[in-house]
Design a protein around this motif. Structure first.
Motif, PDB file in Angstrom:
ATOM      1  N   SER A  61       9.537 -42.191 -29.558  1.00 41.66           N
ATOM      2  CA  SER A  61      10.629 -41.776 -28.871  1.00 41.66           C
ATOM      3  C   SER A  61      11.870 -42.038 -29.829  1.00 41.66           C
ATOM      4  CB  SER A  61      10.827 -42.111 -27.739  1.00 41.66           C
ATOM      5  OG  SER A  61      11.452 -43.496 -27.576  1.00 41.66           O
TER       6      SER A  61
ATOM      7  N   ARG B  91      14.002 -40.878 -23.230  1.00 44.03           N
ATOM      8  CA  ARG B  91      13.013 -39.925 -22.892  1.00 44.03           C
ATOM      9  C   ARG B  91      12.250 -40.579 -21.649  1.00 44.03           C
ATOM     10  NH1 ARG B  91      15.285 -37.528 -26.292  1.00 44.03           N
ATOM     11  NH2 ARG B  91      14.660 -36.202 -28.122  1.00 44.03           N
ATOM     12  N   SER B  92      11.688 -39.710 -20.966  1.00 38.45           N
ATOM     13  CA  SER B  92      11.275 -40.401 -19.747  1.00 38.45           C
ATOM     14  C   SER B  92       9.854 -41.255 -19.954  1.00 38.45           C
ATOM     15  CB  SER B  92      10.258 -39.108 -18.979  1.00 38.45           C
ATOM     16  OG  SER B  92       9.600 -38.400 -19.830  1.00 38.45           O
ATOM     17  N   SER B  93       9.490 -41.214 -21.338  1.00 39.38           N
ATOM     18  CA  SER B  93       8.186 -41.989 -21.826  1.00 39.38           C
ATOM     19  C   SER B  93       8.869 -43.264 -22.407  1.00 39.38           C
ATOM     20  CB  SER B  93       7.678 -41.264 -23.010  1.00 39.38           C
ATOM     21  OG  SER B  93       8.523 -40.988 -24.045  1.00 39.38           O
ATOM     22  N   ASP B  94      10.003 -43.597 -22.354  1.00 39.27           N
ATOM     23  CA  ASP B  94      10.514 -44.897 -23.073  1.00 39.27           C
ATOM     24  C   ASP B  94      10.322 -46.063 -21.837  1.00 39.27           C
ATOM     25  OD1 ASP B  94      11.900 -43.946 -25.055  1.00 39.27           O
ATOM     26  OD2 ASP B  94      13.882 -43.433 -24.066  1.00 39.27           O
TER      27      ASP B  94
END
Length: 205
Positions: free
Chosen positions: A35, A74-77
């Protein structure tokens, strides 16, 4: 978690005088899908390692890290990535410029960080510890340009928080003291003040 450990080892390698290892680790994530925030982290570590090696390409790489951070989160962080923010880049940028002997740029970024602390985060324990380290690092840069009045202000601020100074910050204070001792023209009163600071820190440990 592997990424956190890798970047942390890279940081410590650079700080302990092994920038080649730090650079290798920072570049080990190239080719991975990251990300913007995580790419910022590894780009920042790579830039710091290059600066420690005296490579002025570090400045361009650091500018790239700044632009990556502007791409947002990002939501994936991962949750542990919360500390990768504008102020962390100010701190790292100040050290990068010091490694490249770009003292005025280092002083400017240290001042920006200290201003942020005053506005946003004074009193937080982790920030207090970092605050002393950054003051000592800025003091070293001020020594290089002979800014004695500003350095005296820094030393007096450190003296007021001597009991909260970490071992890492103490090492930075000792480096600062040696730099002042080795600089012709440094005021005697400033030398005395720094010796008083070192003694007070020693008493608190």
């Amino acid at each position: 978690m592997e990424m956190l450990v890798t970047q942390n080892i890279s940081m410590h390698a650079v700080e302990s005088g092994n920038p080649v290892e730090g650079l290798t680790l920072a570049r080990s994530m190239q080719g991975h899908t990251l990300s913007p925030r995580l790419e910022t982290m590894f780009t920042m570590r790579e830039a710091r390692a290059l600066a420690a090696l005296g490579d002025e390409q570090a400045g361009k790489l650091f500018t790239h890290a700044l632009s990556l951070l502007q791409d947002g989160t990002r939501s994936s962080d991962p949750p542990w990535a919360w500390w990768i923010d504008d102020d962390e880049l100010r701190i790292q940028g100040a050290r990068l410029h010091s490694d490249l002997c770009q003292w005025q740029d280092s002083i400017r970024l240290h001042n920006e960080h200290l201003g942020w602390v005053t506005r946003e985060a004074s009193g937080h324990a982790s920030v207090v510890a970092m605050h002393a380290l950054c003051l000592a690092d800025m003091g070293y840069a001020l020594t290089q340009v002979g800014a004695w009045r500003e350095l005296e202000d820094v030393a007096r601020t450190l003296l007021g928080s001597a009991g909260e100074i970490t071992p890492r910050a103490y090492a930075a204070v000792r480096r600062l003291t040696r730099a002042v001792e080795g600089t012709p023209g440094a005021p005697a009163d400033l030398r005395d003040l720094l010796h008083m600071l070192a003694a007070k820190i020693g008493e608190s440990k």
